[in-house]
Motif scaffolding. Structure first.
Motif, mmCIF file in Angstrom:
data_model
loop_
_atom_site.group_PDB
_atom_site.id
_atom_site.type_symbol
_atom_site.label_atom_id
_atom_site.label_comp_id
_atom_site.label_asym_id
_atom_site.label_seq_id
_atom_site.Cartn_x
_atom_site.Cartn_y
_atom_site.Cartn_z
ATOM 1 N N ASP A 1 -3.849 -7.850 -0.854
ATOM 2 C CA ASP A 1 -2.555 -7.263 -0.453
ATOM 3 C C ASP A 1 -2.533 -7.182 1.140
ATOM 4 O O ASP A 1 -3.538 -7.062 1.642
ATOM 5 C CB ASP A 1 -2.599 -5.692 -1.095
ATOM 6 N N LEU B 1 -4.905 -8.074 5.700
ATOM 7 C CA LEU B 1 -5.276 -8.613 4.280
ATOM 8 C C LEU B 1 -6.335 -7.592 3.756
ATOM 9 O O LEU B 1 -7.213 -7.696 4.606
ATOM 10 C CB LEU B 1 -5.586 -9.927 4.430
ATOM 11 N N GLU C 1 -2.801 -14.187 1.582
ATOM 12 C CA GLU C 1 -2.682 -13.367 0.278
ATOM 13 C C GLU C 1 -2.163 -14.342 -0.895
ATOM 14 O O GLU C 1 -2.599 -14.266 -2.198
ATOM 15 C CB GLU C 1 -1.364 -12.412 0.338
#
Length: 203
Positions: free
Chosen positions: A110, A134, A173
């Protein structure tokens, strides 16, 4: 005497109030102060050494020199962390820990973008990004979370520096989610194969 004491108290209160107004209007530089090119360079060198025998597709080291990631051709993610300490002489040293995660061990990825805004008399001022992070979650009860910051310094929202960091973070991601997708498909295919084999044996 009482008037003098009251006067001093009033002056102190006014000074404290003015100081609070001043600090409220200052950008919070907390995240930026941790950015360290020296730590980053040392961790980059260590990560290159850790992946020397592997063909690396992608490699990144966060701006604070805490976490480095390397994605190898066999879809494994090398995660290198650094714990920093400062000697009395002021020299910094690091303890490195390495782990290798395959696609099945990657739980989630995420991107977070913490920010703040300057407080101005006429309302909200410009928005500053403190970090572009991240956050990586892995299947490990001892060390399940790793964070990589892509932003060098506090930057205006939408600035070229912010957007470049955001693009790089979102690419990583996407890479992690692609690995998760492959692992999920592999598990599904193996399950279907096992079911067919079981059915064939029972026929």
């Amino acid at each position: 005497m009482l008037k003098v004491v009251l006067g001093i108290l009033i002056v102190i209160i006014v000074v404290l109030f003015a100081a609070k107004i001043y600090t409220d209007r200052q950008p919070n530089r907390g995240a930026a102060l941790h950015a360290s090119p020296k730590r980053r360079a040392k961790l980059s060198k260590e990560l290159a050494g850790a992946t020397g025998d592997s063909h690396v597709r992608e490699r990144v080291v966060d701006t604070e020199g805490r976490v480095g990631l390397a994605l190898t051709d066999d879809d494994r993610l090398v995660i290198l962390t650094a714990t920093w300490s400062t000697k009395k002489s002021g020299e910094e040293s690091a303890t490195f820990e390495q782990r290798v995660a395959d696609a099945s061990q990657l739980v989630h990825a995420d991107v977070r973008e913490p920010f703040y805004s300057e407080r101005l008399k006429n309302g909200v001022g410009p928005i500053y990004m403190e970090a572009v992070e991240l956050t990586l979650f892995v299947d490990d009860l001892e060390s399940p979370v790793y964070t990589v910051n892509f932003l060098e310094d506090d930057e205006l929202a939408g600035s070229p520096e912010h957007m470049a960091a955001r693009t790089a973070a979102m690419r990583w991601e996407g890479l992690v989610r692609a690995l998760q997708f492959r692992a999920s498909n592999d598990r599904l295919a193996k399950g279907q194969l096992a079911a067919l084999q079981s059915r064939a044996r029972g026929a």
